[in-house]
Design a protein around this motif. Sequence first.
Motif, PDB file in Angstrom:
ATOM      1  N   PRO A 131       0.790  -1.282  -0.005  1.00  0.00           N
ATOM      2  CA  PRO A 131      -0.049   0.273  -0.115  1.00  0.00           C
ATOM      3  C   PRO A 131       1.025   1.142   0.534  1.00  0.00           C
ATOM      4  CG  PRO A 131      -0.399  -0.870   2.292  1.00  0.00           C
ATOM      5  CD  PRO A 131       0.539  -1.879   1.503  1.00  0.00           C
ATOM      6  N   LEU A 132       1.475   1.444   0.893  1.00  0.00           N
ATOM      7  CA  LEU A 132       2.732   2.481   0.680  1.00  0.00           C
ATOM      8  C   LEU A 132       3.055   2.727  -0.842  1.00  0.00           C
ATOM      9  CD1 LEU A 132       5.758   2.191   3.513  1.00  0.00           C
ATOM     10  CD2 LEU A 132       3.245   3.677   3.768  1.00  0.00           C
ATOM     11  N   GLN A 133       3.200   1.764  -1.695  1.00  0.00           N
ATOM     12  CA  GLN A 133       3.620   2.351  -3.006  1.00  0.00           C
ATOM     13  C   GLN A 133       2.965   1.899  -4.232  1.00  0.00           C
ATOM     14  OE1 GLN A 133       7.598   0.983  -4.098  1.00  0.00           O
ATOM     15  NE2 GLN A 133       7.898  -0.025  -1.719  1.00  0.00           N
ATOM     16  N   ARG A 134       2.469   1.053  -3.593  1.00  0.00           N
ATOM     17  CA  ARG A 134       0.975   1.183  -4.901  1.00  0.00           C
ATOM     18  C   ARG A 134       0.159   2.553  -4.539  1.00  0.00           C
ATOM     19  NH1 ARG A 134      -4.561  -2.335  -4.107  1.00  0.00           N
ATOM     20  NH2 ARG A 134      -5.307  -1.778  -6.047  1.00  0.00           N
ATOM     21  N   TRP A 135      -0.603   2.815  -3.652  1.00  0.00           N
ATOM     22  CA  TRP A 135      -0.915   4.136  -3.508  1.00  0.00           C
ATOM     23  C   TRP A 135      -0.367   5.595  -3.189  1.00  0.00           C
ATOM     24  CZ3 TRP A 135      -5.983   3.531  -4.430  1.00  0.00           C
ATOM     25  CH2 TRP A 135      -6.692   2.621  -4.103  1.00  0.00           C
ATOM     26  N   GLN A 136       0.823   5.222  -3.694  1.00  0.00           N
ATOM     27  CA  GLN A 136       1.912   6.486  -3.501  1.00  0.00           C
ATOM     28  C   GLN A 136       2.204   7.111  -2.057  1.00  0.00           C
ATOM     29  OE1 GLN A 136       1.905   8.622  -7.145  1.00  0.00           O
ATOM     30  NE2 GLN A 136       1.481   6.827  -8.726  1.00  0.00           N
ATOM     31  N   LEU A 137       1.610   6.735  -1.449  1.00  0.00           N
ATOM     32  CA  LEU A 137       1.729   7.758   0.035  1.00  0.00           C
ATOM     33  C   LEU A 137       3.158   8.249   0.663  1.00  0.00           C
ATOM     34  CD1 LEU A 137      -0.282   4.970   2.545  1.00  0.00           C
ATOM     35  CD2 LEU A 137      -0.795   7.111   0.526  1.00  0.00           C
ATOM     36  N   ILE A 138       4.622   7.123   0.032  1.00  0.00           N
ATOM     37  CA  ILE A 138       5.293   7.779   0.212  1.00  0.00           C
ATOM     38  C   ILE A 138       6.116   7.658  -1.312  1.00  0.00           C
ATOM     39  CG2 ILE A 138       5.527   6.573   2.330  1.00  0.00           C
ATOM     40  CD1 ILE A 138       7.212   4.376   1.014  1.00  0.00           C
ATOM     41  N   GLU A 139       7.238   8.532  -1.468  1.00  0.00           N
ATOM     42  CA  GLU A 139       7.827   8.772  -2.669  1.00  0.00           C
ATOM     43  C   GLU A 139       9.222   8.194  -2.605  1.00  0.00           C
ATOM     44  OE1 GLU A 139       6.886  12.713  -3.306  1.00  0.00           O
ATOM     45  OE2 GLU A 139       5.351  12.947  -3.978  1.00  0.00           O
ATOM     46  N   LEU A 140       9.731   7.178  -3.749  1.00  0.00           N
ATOM     47  CA  LEU A 140      11.171   7.178  -3.747  1.00  0.00           C
ATOM     48  C   LEU A 140      12.080   7.511  -4.360  1.00  0.00           C
ATOM     49  CD1 LEU A 140       9.868   4.537  -2.272  1.00  0.00           C
ATOM     50  CD2 LEU A 140      11.335   3.113  -3.288  1.00  0.00           C
ATOM     51  N   GLY A 141      13.177   8.946  -4.125  1.00  0.00           N
ATOM     52  CA  GLY A 141      14.028   8.790  -5.205  1.00  0.00           C
ATOM     53  C   GLY A 141      15.037   7.756  -5.936  1.00  0.00           C
ATOM     54  N   GLU A 142      16.069   8.826  -6.163  1.00  0.00           N
ATOM     55  CA  GLU A 142      16.648   7.845  -7.334  1.00  0.00           C
ATOM     56  C   GLU A 142      18.132   6.684  -6.073  1.00  0.00           C
ATOM     57  OE1 GLU A 142      16.505   7.373 -10.305  1.00  0.00           O
ATOM     58  OE2 GLU A 142      14.628   7.894 -11.065  1.00  0.00           O
ATOM     59  N   ALA A 143      18.628   6.237  -7.181  1.00  0.00           N
ATOM     60  CA  ALA A 143      18.964   5.500  -5.094  1.00  0.00           C
ATOM     61  C   ALA A 143      19.869   4.077  -6.694  1.00  0.00           C
ATOM     62  CB  ALA A 143      19.080   4.743  -4.512  1.00  0.00           C
ATOM     63  N   VAL A 144      21.084   3.547  -6.087  1.00  0.00           N
ATOM     64  CA  VAL A 144      21.640   2.613  -6.814  1.00  0.00           C
ATOM     65  C   VAL A 144      21.294   1.023  -5.934  1.00  0.00           C
ATOM     66  CG1 VAL A 144      23.971   0.877  -7.075  1.00  0.00           C
ATOM     67  CG2 VAL A 144      24.065   3.161  -7.100  1.00  0.00           C
ATOM     68  N   ALA A 145      20.839   0.920  -5.387  1.00  0.00           N
ATOM     69  CA  ALA A 145      19.918   0.187  -4.056  1.00  0.00           C
ATOM     70  C   ALA A 145      17.967   0.488  -3.673  1.00  0.00           C
ATOM     71  CB  ALA A 145      20.668  -0.928  -3.487  1.00  0.00           C
ATOM     72  N   LEU A 146      18.069  -0.013  -3.744  1.00  0.00           N
ATOM     73  CA  LEU A 146      16.460  -0.041  -3.583  1.00  0.00           C
ATOM     74  C   LEU A 146      16.467   0.727  -1.802  1.00  0.00           C
ATOM     75  CD1 LEU A 146      12.831   0.514  -3.979  1.00  0.00           C
ATOM     76  CD2 LEU A 146      13.342  -2.154  -3.267  1.00  0.00           C
ATOM     77  N   THR A 147      16.806   0.228  -1.112  1.00  0.00           N
ATOM     78  CA  THR A 147      17.144   0.528   0.120  1.00  0.00           C
ATOM     79  C   THR A 147      17.655   1.162   0.211  1.00  0.00           C
ATOM     80  OG1 THR A 147      18.862  -1.646   0.434  1.00  0.00           O
ATOM     81  CG2 THR A 147      16.287  -2.404   0.047  1.00  0.00           C
ATOM     82  N   HIS A 148      18.286   2.307  -0.601  1.00  0.00           N
ATOM     83  CA  HIS A 148      19.204   2.969   0.171  1.00  0.00           C
ATOM     84  C   HIS A 148      18.594   4.424  -1.060  1.00  0.00           C
ATOM     85  CE1 HIS A 148      23.138   0.770   0.626  1.00  0.00           C
ATOM     86  NE2 HIS A 148      21.972   0.109   0.856  1.00  0.00           N
ATOM     87  N   ALA A 149      17.652   4.200  -1.469  1.00  0.00           N
ATOM     88  CA  ALA A 149      16.696   5.747  -2.311  1.00  0.00           C
ATOM     89  C   ALA A 149      16.705   5.821  -1.443  1.00  0.00           C
ATOM     90  CB  ALA A 149      15.618   4.592  -2.722  1.00  0.00           C
ATOM     91  N   PRO A 150      16.494   8.118  -0.870  1.00  0.00           N
ATOM     92  CA  PRO A 150      15.023   8.022  -0.476  1.00  0.00           C
ATOM     93  C   PRO A 150      13.843   8.771  -0.251  1.00  0.00           C
ATOM     94  CG  PRO A 150      17.185   9.733  -2.085  1.00  0.00           C
ATOM     95  CD  PRO A 150      16.770   8.104  -1.937  1.00  0.00           C
ATOM     96  N   LEU A 151      13.787   8.460   1.268  1.00  0.00           N
ATOM     97  CA  LEU A 151      12.183   8.462   1.509  1.00  0.00           C
ATOM     98  C   LEU A 151      11.634   9.853   1.895  1.00  0.00           C
ATOM     99  CD1 LEU A 151      11.200   5.233   3.442  1.00  0.00           C
ATOM    100  CD2 LEU A 151      11.074   5.695   0.841  1.00  0.00           C
ATOM    101  N   ARG A 152      10.604   9.802   0.874  1.00  0.00           N
ATOM    102  CA  ARG A 152       9.648  11.479   1.363  1.00  0.00           C
ATOM    103  C   ARG A 152       8.576  11.363   1.484  1.00  0.00           C
ATOM    104  NH1 ARG A 152      10.538  16.036  -2.691  1.00  0.00           N
ATOM    105  NH2 ARG A 152       8.510  17.207  -1.152  1.00  0.00           N
ATOM    106  N   ILE A 153       7.312  11.508   2.274  1.00  0.00           N
ATOM    107  CA  ILE A 153       5.812  11.596   2.314  1.00  0.00           C
ATOM    108  C   ILE A 153       5.334  12.195   0.812  1.00  0.00           C
ATOM    109  CG2 ILE A 153       5.706  13.997   3.273  1.00  0.00           C
ATOM    110  CD1 ILE A 153       2.925  11.545   5.229  1.00  0.00           C
ATOM    111  N   ASN A 154       4.533  11.550   0.507  1.00  0.00           N
ATOM    112  CA  ASN A 154       3.104  12.253  -0.721  1.00  0.00           C
ATOM    113  C   ASN A 154       3.126  13.601   0.229  1.00  0.00           C
ATOM    114  OD1 ASN A 154       0.508  12.879  -2.260  1.00  0.00           O
ATOM    115  ND2 ASN A 154       1.854  11.867  -3.272  1.00  0.00           N
ATOM    116  N   ARG A 155       3.357  14.799  -0.853  1.00  0.00           N
ATOM    117  CA  ARG A 155       2.643  16.116   0.029  1.00  0.00           C
ATOM    118  C   ARG A 155       1.007  16.135   0.263  1.00  0.00           C
ATOM    119  NH1 ARG A 155       4.066  21.541  -1.753  1.00  0.00           N
ATOM    120  NH2 ARG A 155       5.249  20.868  -2.985  1.00  0.00           N
ATOM    121  N   ARG A 156       0.207  15.686  -0.939  1.00  0.00           N
ATOM    122  CA  ARG A 156      -1.168  15.397  -0.232  1.00  0.00           C
ATOM    123  C   ARG A 156      -1.366  14.087   0.881  1.00  0.00           C
ATOM    124  NH1 ARG A 156      -5.341  15.578   0.688  1.00  0.00           N
ATOM    125  NH2 ARG A 156      -8.062  15.281   0.200  1.00  0.00           N
ATOM    126  N   ILE A 157      -0.434  13.722   1.120  1.00  0.00           N
ATOM    127  CA  ILE A 157      -0.773  12.894   2.338  1.00  0.00           C
ATOM    128  C   ILE A 157      -0.199  13.432   3.680  1.00  0.00           C
ATOM    129  CG2 ILE A 157      -0.226  10.240   3.174  1.00  0.00           C
ATOM    130  CD1 ILE A 157      -2.197  10.248   1.068  1.00  0.00           C
TER     131      ILE A 157
END
Length: 670
Positions: A131-157
């Motif tokens: 649900p976090l990614q499917r509903w775009q509650l959070i947004e993932l930035g660019e990174a080499v590894a998925l687990t290292h990508a910056p996380l931020r909350i969606n503005r609307r949420i």
Amino acid sequence: MSPPTLTWHSANRQYLLAHIARLHKILTHYIEGFSSSSAAGSLDVEVDLAPEVAAVLETHPAPFDRLGQLFHLNPCEQDTLLLCVGMELDPRFESLCLTANRAPNRNYPTLGLALAALPTSDARILSAEGPLQRWQLIELGEAVALTHAPLRINRRILCYLLNEPASEAQLQGIWSTVSTPLAQPLPPSHQALADRVAATWQQAGGAPPVLQLCGIDRQAKQAIAAAACQQQGWNLAQVKGGALPGNGRDRYQLAQHCLREALLLNSAVLLDCHEANLVEPQREAAILEFMELLDIPLIVSSRDRLPQPQRTVLTLDVNALTRPEQHALWQTHLATPADLNGQLGALVAQFNLSAAAIQTACASAQAGPTPDTPTDAPTLQQLWHYCRVQTRPHLEDLAQRIESHAAWADLVLPEPQMAVLHNIAIHVRQRAKVYQEWGFAGRSQRGLGISALFSGESGTGKTLAAEVLAQELHLDLYRIDLSAVVSKYIGETEKNLRRIFDAAEAGGAVLLFDEADALFGKRTEVKDSHDRHANVEVSYLLQRMEAFQGLAILTTNLKKSLDQAFMRRLRFIVDFPFPNKQSRTEIWRRIFPANTPTAALKYERLGNLNVSGGNIRSIAMNAAFLAAEAETAVHMSHILQATQQEYIKLDLRLTNSETQDWLTPSVKRR
């Protein structure tokens, strides 16, 4: 002095800060574990929530709790979201994340940090289907590894959690909220539809069926949907079907944003397909696919029925208000209905208005007369004027509104033809009494249309007669542009005809189909698909003419070319004869306006011109221009010069017998 009362807004913010403080302790314990084996392992910390905050939120829960329920967030997903909220609200989180990540410049939450530090750790946060990614509650930035990508909350949420107004950028121009509290109760027939929609939702198990409201009154369907949502305690949002993207991937993303917004706002969705060109297969397919993606209470508003998607669809027709319902609405919205002295029935009989149009007309009348309405005009005349303006159809691409100022005195016709024209006006004025009060409409809806065929040579007065009838009935006259109506594309001609008749029925506008033989010609033997389609167009028109309860006038120069089945369905047929000498003389006597100066005109001699009334008007106008240039009254010499020009245009020869004694000196003036 008693402490200030804690507001819900303040309580909600303290609630979020208390949860963020809990995560701060967990991250601090995680960091301490780097250097102390005794502190190793995750720490589960309780939320330290003040009693007064809990009391305020008991009756109206915090948005964070509602968000978790709406999107079925597990504890790890909730804590991961809170990490992002902490970055926005707590300035200590940036340095805390930098230390916890143990990597230079990684001063932000990551999925790896959530998995390592949170006691609720769950790998579902990595999934794009979570649900976090499917509903775009959070947004993932660019990174080499998925687990290292910056996380931020969606503005609307984030705005939702803080209970601050916000709009979704991806929904700009497509999504809009509809006000559900209704100022006035719905008319009974529309309230019954709203009750049925609400009952369908209440009885639905699992995915609710799509409810399709069909009809031409967009505002009525919106009001029905709003009333049904009000019964359910829901909000209502509207999505423009004509603005759906053509690309399937973009359409899926839009549907996800709409779904998320509907869940956040506790809304049903009204998919407005009125502006969508459903003749285009791609547009129709896009709408049907979008309907499949919106697995929420969905109402589709369209003029006609859409093809059935895979979901169950319940179709309801939203018909025009009944005459008693319209009468009741007029009485409700008029400040002083008694002023009409029982003439309210005339408005109801002529104008088939929606609830919104009636309310607008009444408000306009109460605001005072307009510049084109006399200040001493009686209330009925003012309301009639407002109704005409309100119901003027938007048919600029298919029809031309003709400003009519012609009167009966402008018509020169034999007595039988004049009698038929007067009879047409009687039928239009009295149709409500005969059809409704006297019961003729109760037996059959067929044959209630008032249609007339005006046949005759060009210039014999057919269009002028239509103008006279419109002026007599105080109605707008629309000349239909058949070149714009008839289309080579299958289904387009019928669609254009439907637009014309539907728009005209609201105000009973007079429709004038000039040179009707181009559209209403004889049906042919079917030899190919084009013949079959042409016959379908004529058949559709026959049915629509019978159902149209306004006045439709058709003119033709080729009466014999019209389809006989069509001729049988016409209520009136008026043959406009070529004017004889006596009629031409009378036309000349009436052709010049009262303000036009004339001198020594010989009307008996002018009657010798063997031309139609239309040519006489053209000659008279050209003669007036010649006289105006000469700064004199209109003389026979001006008419002679204008006649010579008109005959050249008609490729005719002007004979001496026609102009004999025209220029004999005379001083008689009018």
